[in-house]
Design a protein around this motif. Structure first.
Motif, PDB file in Angstrom:
ATOM      1  N   SER A  65       3.149  37.224   1.490  1.00  0.00           N
ATOM      2  CA  SER A  65       3.745  37.566   2.876  1.00  0.00           C
ATOM      3  C   SER A  65       2.463  38.312   3.441  1.00  0.00           C
ATOM      4  O   SER A  65       2.563  38.481   4.745  1.00  0.00           O
ATOM      5  N   THR A 154       9.472  18.712   1.691  1.00  0.00           N
ATOM      6  CA  THR A 154       9.803  19.897   1.582  1.00  0.00           C
ATOM      7  C   THR A 154       8.681  20.876   2.313  1.00  0.00           C
ATOM      8  O   THR A 154       9.105  21.929   3.110  1.00  0.00           O
ATOM      9  N   ALA A 155       7.576  20.260   2.294  1.00  0.00           N
ATOM     10  CA  ALA A 155       6.425  21.018   2.771  1.00  0.00           C
ATOM     11  C   ALA A 155       6.385  20.812   4.321  1.00  0.00           C
ATOM     12  O   ALA A 155       6.425  21.724   5.363  1.00  0.00           O
ATOM     13  N   ARG A 156       7.130  19.739   4.900  1.00  0.00           N
ATOM     14  CA  ARG A 156       7.352  19.589   6.615  1.00  0.00           C
ATOM     15  C   ARG A 156       8.359  20.475   6.860  1.00  0.00           C
ATOM     16  O   ARG A 156       8.493  21.016   7.974  1.00  0.00           O
ATOM     17  N   LYS A 157       9.594  20.465   6.043  1.00  0.00           N
ATOM     18  CA  LYS A 157      10.573  21.418   6.569  1.00  0.00           C
ATOM     19  C   LYS A 157      10.272  23.011   6.450  1.00  0.00           C
ATOM     20  O   LYS A 157      10.781  23.544   7.468  1.00  0.00           O
ATOM     21  N   MET A 158       9.259  23.250   5.623  1.00  0.00           N
ATOM     22  CA  MET A 158       8.917  24.639   5.685  1.00  0.00           C
ATOM     23  C   MET A 158       7.762  24.997   6.670  1.00  0.00           C
ATOM     24  O   MET A 158       7.403  25.986   6.842  1.00  0.00           O
ATOM     25  N   GLY A 159       7.554  23.844   7.440  1.00  0.00           N
ATOM     26  CA  GLY A 159       6.414  23.952   8.369  1.00  0.00           C
ATOM     27  C   GLY A 159       4.910  24.259   7.658  1.00  0.00           C
ATOM     28  O   GLY A 159       4.012  24.413   8.362  1.00  0.00           O
ATOM     29  N   VAL A 160       4.810  24.015   6.352  1.00  0.00           N
ATOM     30  CA  VAL A 160       3.449  23.868   5.713  1.00  0.00           C
ATOM     31  C   VAL A 160       2.662  22.667   6.072  1.00  0.00           C
ATOM     32  O   VAL A 160       1.468  22.772   6.354  1.00  0.00           O
TER      33      VAL A 160
END
Length: 193
Positions: A65, A154-160
């Motif tokens: 964080s 998953t990375a796209r969904k998380m905006g990574v």
């Protein structure tokens, strides 16, 4: 002979460290291909990655964080060298790539490849942003592409990751590294202004 995550991280670090050492203080405010970060912020993010993934290798919890403020402070380039050496050593400990990690609760081998990917892709980001050459180790690119193909949805969904960047001509003539970059949403032809 089996190539370990530690071996791969060492190879990636050998390519990333010269890029970080080549960044001048007057470039820290420059834009990068990683749109949400300028050079300073991306160096700080990379510090966060190499430090937290040392803890994950030891199956300890991490805190992503708060990003450290390292770039531009003290001997930050050599601090980065020490932290990448510690990352390689952490993943060389027997069992580091087995089981699941701490707070990420993911297979340790996949998490190690995430660190490998960040070190490789962000070294390219920094090289492009600061006008340096960067050529990753081919075996590292293969390992990261395999892991990132699994992680991409998953990375796209998380905006990574951004949406996959379209390669011209359907990707004819694109290198494996270009294909890795577009998988993360990057334009392999990005140049600093």
């Amino acid at each position: 002979m089996t190539i370990t995550i530690s071996d791969l991280l060492r190879a990636a670090a050998e390519r990333a460290v010269p890029v970080v050492r080549g960044i001048t203080d007057d470039q820290l405010g420059d834009a990068t291909p990683c749109a949400e970060y300028d050079v300073r912020q991306l160096v700080d993010h990379l510090f966060q990655v190499v430090v937290n993934f040392q803890l994950l290798a030891a199956k300890k919890d991490t805190d992503f964080s708060a990003e450290p403020l390292r770039a531009g402070h003290g001997d930050w380039r050599e601090d980065f060298v020490r932290e990448t050496e510690a990352l390689v050593a952490a993943w060389a400990v027997p069992g580091a790539d087995q089981g699941v990690t701490g707070s990420m609760n993911m297979p340790a081998g996949l998490v190690g490849r995430m660190a490998l990917g960040d070190l490789t892709v962000h070294a390219w980001d920094l090289a492009r942003a600061t006008g340096q050459e960067f050529a990753p180790e081919p075996v590292v690119v293969r390992e990261v592409r395999t892991a990132f193909r699994e992680l991409a949805p998953t990375a796209r969904k998380m905006g990574v990751f951004g949406e996959e960047y379209p390669l011209p001509d359907g990707g004819a003539g694109a290198s494996d590294f270009d294909r890795l970059l577009v998988l993360t949403g990057r334009d392999p032809g990005w140049r600093r202004q």
